[in-house]
Design a protein around this motif. Structure first.
Motif, PDB file in Angstrom:
ATOM      1  N   ASN A 154      88.366   6.220  59.604  1.00 53.55           N
ATOM      2  CA  ASN A 154      88.440   7.392  58.720  1.00 53.55           C
ATOM      3  C   ASN A 154      88.643   7.014  57.252  1.00 53.55           C
ATOM      4  O   ASN A 154      87.989   7.576  56.352  1.00 53.55           O
ATOM      5  N   ASP A 155      89.527   6.043  56.992  1.00 50.99           N
ATOM      6  CA  ASP A 155      89.800   5.671  55.603  1.00 50.99           C
ATOM      7  C   ASP A 155      88.604   4.966  54.968  1.00 50.99           C
ATOM      8  O   ASP A 155      88.300   5.167  53.790  1.00 50.99           O
ATOM      9  N   PHE A 156      87.902   4.145  55.744  1.00 46.24           N
ATOM     10  CA  PHE A 156      86.738   3.435  55.225  1.00 46.24           C
ATOM     11  C   PHE A 156      85.628   4.421  54.876  1.00 46.24           C
ATOM     12  O   PHE A 156      84.998   4.320  53.814  1.00 46.24           O
ATOM     13  N   LEU A 157      85.374   5.394  55.750  1.00 48.27           N
ATOM     14  CA  LEU A 157      84.347   6.398  55.465  1.00 48.27           C
ATOM     15  C   LEU A 157      84.710   7.201  54.222  1.00 48.27           C
ATOM     16  O   LEU A 157      83.844   7.512  53.390  1.00 48.27           O
ATOM     17  N   THR A 158      85.998   7.517  54.075  1.00 53.86           N
ATOM     18  CA  THR A 158      86.445   8.276  52.914  1.00 53.86           C
ATOM     19  C   THR A 158      86.285   7.459  51.633  1.00 53.86           C
ATOM     20  O   THR A 158      85.770   7.952  50.618  1.00 53.86           O
ATOM     21  N   LEU A 159      86.723   6.203  51.665  1.00 52.57           N
ATOM     22  CA  LEU A 159      86.604   5.342  50.491  1.00 52.57           C
ATOM     23  C   LEU A 159      85.146   5.118  50.108  1.00 52.57           C
ATOM     24  O   LEU A 159      84.794   5.149  48.920  1.00 52.57           O
TER      25      LEU A 159
ATOM     26  N   PRO B 257     100.130  -0.368  51.971  1.00 55.25           N
ATOM     27  CA  PRO B 257      99.032   0.592  52.112  1.00 55.25           C
ATOM     28  C   PRO B 257      97.850  -0.045  52.805  1.00 55.25           C
ATOM     29  O   PRO B 257      97.567  -1.231  52.607  1.00 55.25           O
ATOM     30  N   ARG B 258      97.179   0.720  53.625  1.00 45.58           N
ATOM     31  CA  ARG B 258      95.958   0.215  54.276  1.00 45.58           C
ATOM     32  C   ARG B 258      94.925  -0.132  53.212  1.00 45.58           C
ATOM     33  O   ARG B 258      94.301  -1.189  53.270  1.00 45.58           O
ATOM     34  N   PHE B 259      94.721   0.765  52.230  1.00 44.56           N
ATOM     35  CA  PHE B 259      93.823   0.494  51.113  1.00 44.56           C
ATOM     36  C   PHE B 259      94.525   0.810  49.794  1.00 44.56           C
ATOM     37  O   PHE B 259      95.269   1.790  49.685  1.00 44.56           O
ATOM     38  N   ARG B 260      94.285  -0.015  48.813  1.00 41.79           N
ATOM     39  CA  ARG B 260      94.621   0.290  47.420  1.00 41.79           C
ATOM     40  C   ARG B 260      93.435  -0.189  46.597  1.00 41.79           C
ATOM     41  O   ARG B 260      93.152  -1.389  46.539  1.00 41.79           O
ATOM     42  N   VAL B 261      92.735   0.741  46.006  1.00 36.29           N
ATOM     43  CA  VAL B 261      91.493   0.434  45.301  1.00 36.29           C
ATOM     44  C   VAL B 261      91.638   0.896  43.858  1.00 36.29           C
ATOM     45  O   VAL B 261      91.951   2.065  43.603  1.00 36.29           O
TER      46      VAL B 261
ATOM     47  N   LEU C 266      96.915   3.772  59.731  1.00 36.14           N
ATOM     48  CA  LEU C 266      95.681   3.351  60.408  1.00 36.14           C
ATOM     49  C   LEU C 266      94.911   4.552  60.944  1.00 36.14           C
ATOM     50  O   LEU C 266      95.492   5.585  61.284  1.00 36.14           O
ATOM     51  N   ASP C 267      93.621   4.379  61.045  1.00 36.03           N
ATOM     52  CA  ASP C 267      92.771   5.370  61.702  1.00 36.03           C
ATOM     53  C   ASP C 267      93.342   5.690  63.090  1.00 36.03           C
ATOM     54  O   ASP C 267      93.781   4.787  63.813  1.00 36.03           O
ATOM     55  N   PRO C 268      93.339   6.957  63.500  1.00 34.12           N
ATOM     56  CA  PRO C 268      93.989   7.344  64.760  1.00 34.12           C
ATOM     57  C   PRO C 268      93.162   7.087  66.018  1.00 34.12           C
ATOM     58  O   PRO C 268      93.656   7.302  67.125  1.00 34.12           O
ATOM     59  N   GLN C 269      91.915   6.643  65.878  1.00 38.57           N
ATOM     60  CA  GLN C 269      91.047   6.574  67.059  1.00 38.57           C
ATOM     61  C   GLN C 269      91.503   5.540  68.084  1.00 38.57           C
ATOM     62  O   GLN C 269      91.450   5.792  69.292  1.00 38.57           O
ATOM     63  N   GLU C 270      91.943   4.354  67.628  1.00 37.92           N
ATOM     64  CA  GLU C 270      92.392   3.350  68.595  1.00 37.92           C
ATOM     65  C   GLU C 270      93.578   3.860  69.395  1.00 37.92           C
ATOM     66  O   GLU C 270      93.612   3.714  70.631  1.00 37.92           O
ATOM     67  N   ALA C 271      94.548   4.463  68.712  1.00 40.04           N
ATOM     68  CA  ALA C 271      95.718   4.985  69.423  1.00 40.04           C
ATOM     69  C   ALA C 271      95.304   6.056  70.424  1.00 40.04           C
ATOM     70  O   ALA C 271      95.814   6.090  71.559  1.00 40.04           O
ATOM     71  N   ALA C 272      94.360   6.901  70.038  1.00 37.67           N
ATOM     72  CA  ALA C 272      93.900   7.949  70.952  1.00 37.67           C
ATOM     73  C   ALA C 272      93.209   7.349  72.172  1.00 37.67           C
ATOM     74  O   ALA C 272      93.431   7.788  73.313  1.00 37.67           O
ATOM     75  N   LEU C 273      92.385   6.332  71.971  1.00 43.72           N
ATOM     76  CA  LEU C 273      91.690   5.682  73.082  1.00 43.72           C
ATOM     77  C   LEU C 273      92.687   4.985  74.008  1.00 43.72           C
ATOM     78  O   LEU C 273      92.553   5.038  75.232  1.00 43.72           O
ATOM     79  N   ARG C 274      93.686   4.327  73.425  1.00 39.57           N
ATOM     80  CA  ARG C 274      94.699   3.647  74.237  1.00 39.57           C
ATOM     81  C   ARG C 274      95.474   4.636  75.108  1.00 39.57           C
ATOM     82  O   ARG C 274      95.903   4.311  76.209  1.00 39.57           O
TER      83      ARG C 274
ATOM     84  N   PRO D 179      91.234  14.701  51.127  1.00 41.29           N
ATOM     85  CA  PRO D 179      91.063  14.896  52.578  1.00 41.29           C
ATOM     86  C   PRO D 179      90.363  13.698  53.214  1.00 41.29           C
ATOM     87  O   PRO D 179      89.312  13.263  52.739  1.00 41.29           O
ATOM     88  N   THR D 180      90.965  13.159  54.240  1.00 42.07           N
ATOM     89  CA  THR D 180      90.380  12.008  54.931  1.00 42.07           C
ATOM     90  C   THR D 180      89.291  12.485  55.878  1.00 42.07           C
ATOM     91  O   THR D 180      89.513  13.370  56.705  1.00 42.07           O
ATOM     92  N   LEU D 181      88.116  11.887  55.755  1.00 40.35           N
ATOM     93  CA  LEU D 181      87.037  12.217  56.673  1.00 40.35           C
ATOM     94  C   LEU D 181      87.421  11.801  58.097  1.00 40.35           C
ATOM     95  O   LEU D 181      88.127  10.804  58.280  1.00 40.35           O
ATOM     96  N   PRO D 182      86.969  12.510  59.112  1.00 43.14           N
ATOM     97  CA  PRO D 182      87.275  12.092  60.484  1.00 43.14           C
ATOM     98  C   PRO D 182      86.677  10.724  60.789  1.00 43.14           C
ATOM     99  O   PRO D 182      85.548  10.423  60.384  1.00 43.14           O
TER     100      PRO D 182
END
Length: 357
Positions: free
Chosen positions: A133-138, A244-248, A260-268, A305-308
């Motif tokens: 999510n953070d990478f897509l947003t950045l 921070p995960r990202f600082r640009v 962190l993106d929530p997808q790994e935690a959701a999959l686990r 807003p963070t993209l999904p």
């Protein structure tokens, strides 16, 4: 009429196979999880419980013996097996997805890419964190010019694990291709190259901090991109206070994002894409902030807003590529470029030099 699903054989049902690949394959329209390869009886039972219609095989050789019944092989086994298993799959006439790192060296990755091209077969690398999510947003902020000219990129993939867990990922045997440089480093380097282009110089520091640890567990990589952007990348299992995960930082504004993106935690936890409308979404309290002159921790900047996050997009792109309806989402040559950086980082840390690529 709906096209017949492409049949997928999955080699490995450990963390990568059971948490990431199997659920994502099963959730992708146009793909069907046909066979899981694992020698472990408990993992066989787990695979059958989670996917009742799946076939089981004890060895990759069993899978390749019926290659004509499959349309794709996914290699999600330990790192040292990636090249030999991908090679065998290609020689059996099967397209291949390989988990990262695709190989231990850039030369091996390029040789594997050449083999796939000679046979006219897809070879793709599972760099799932291009769909964080953070990478897509950045990536969107950079494309829109919201930061101005990007100057400095800081990326952290940090954990607090003061005791080694063991297993091949933390093995000191070079043949295992373990350690954080090649594990989490594969993610942060790939993201930096996608965002800011090729690296011209590499400097790195690698340390073994924890008692009993056999390979690097606290690593820093500095890249100077040909574009002029400088990337500072941190991967660590020994970080008591996470950054921070990202600082640009750019000529107009900066963007800071924690968490962190929530997808790994959701999959686990057993979550599955497509079963909820908000897959990959995060709470507003975790949104990053963009601004200039103030700290986001004291309320400075404006929430973005963070993209999904969208891990399912990777396998959707693979399915499209296999049907001739889209490009390979992550090529082995892209993965080889990241391995060039990782090899240079290892040399830099060992010899205490800056390496020019």
């Amino acid at each position: 009429m709906t096209a017949t699903p492409l049949r997928v054989g999955l080699i490995g049902y450990g963390l990568a196979g059971s948490v990431f690949h199997a659920p994502l394959i099963a959730a992708t329209e146009g793909l069907a999880l046909d066979t899981v390869v694992t020698t472990n009886p408990e993992r066989q039972q787990q695979a059958r419980a989670e996917f009742p219609d799946v076939r089981l095989a004890a060895t990759a050789e069993e899978l390749f013996a019926r290659a004509d019944e499959l349309d794709l092989v996914v290699v999600a086994s330990p790192n040292k097996t990636h090249v030999p298993l991908a090679t065998a799959a290609l020689d059996a006439g099967l397209p291949v997805v390989v988990d990262k790192p695709v190989a231990g060296t850039a030369a091996e990755a390029r040789a594997l890419a050449a083999r796939a091209e000679e046979r006219g077969l897809l070879l793709s690398v599972f760099q799932n964190r291009r769909w964080d999510n953070d990478f897509l947003t950045l990536r969107g902020l950079l494309a829109d010019g919201a930061l101005g000219d990007a100057w400095r990129f800081e990326s952290r993939f940090e954990r607090w694990r003061p005791r080694p867990k063991g297993g091949w990922r933390e093995s000191g045997d070079p043949a295992e291709i373990g350690g954080l440089l090649y594990d989490l480093g594969s993610h942060v380097v790939d993201q930096a190259l996608v965002l800011f282009g090729p690296a011209a110089e590499v400097y790195a520091e690698t340390d073994i901090r924890r008692p009993g640890a056999e390979t690097d567990d606290d690593t820093f990589i500095a890249l100077t991109h040909t574009s002029g952007v400088r990337s500072h990348l941190y991967v660590s299992a020994t970080t008591a206070q996470l950054g921070p995960r990202f600082r640009v930082l750019g000529s107009r504004a900066g963007y800071v994002k924690y968490g962190l993106d929530p997808q790994e935690a959701a999959l686990r936890e057993g979550g599955r894409p497509g079963t909820t409308a908000d897959w990959g979404a995060e709470d507003e309290s975790l949104w990053g902030r963009i601004g200039s002159g103030d700290s986001p921790l004291t309320g400075g900047g404006t929430p973005v807003p963070t993209l999904p996050g969208d891990y399912p997009a990777y396998y959707a792109a693979v399915a499209a590529a296999l049907r001739g309806a889209g490009p390979n989402p992550v090529t082995a040559l892209e993965a080889a470029a990241a391995l060039d950086v990782l090899e240079a980082a290892r040399r830099s840390a060992r010899d205490k030099v800056t390496v020019t690529l």
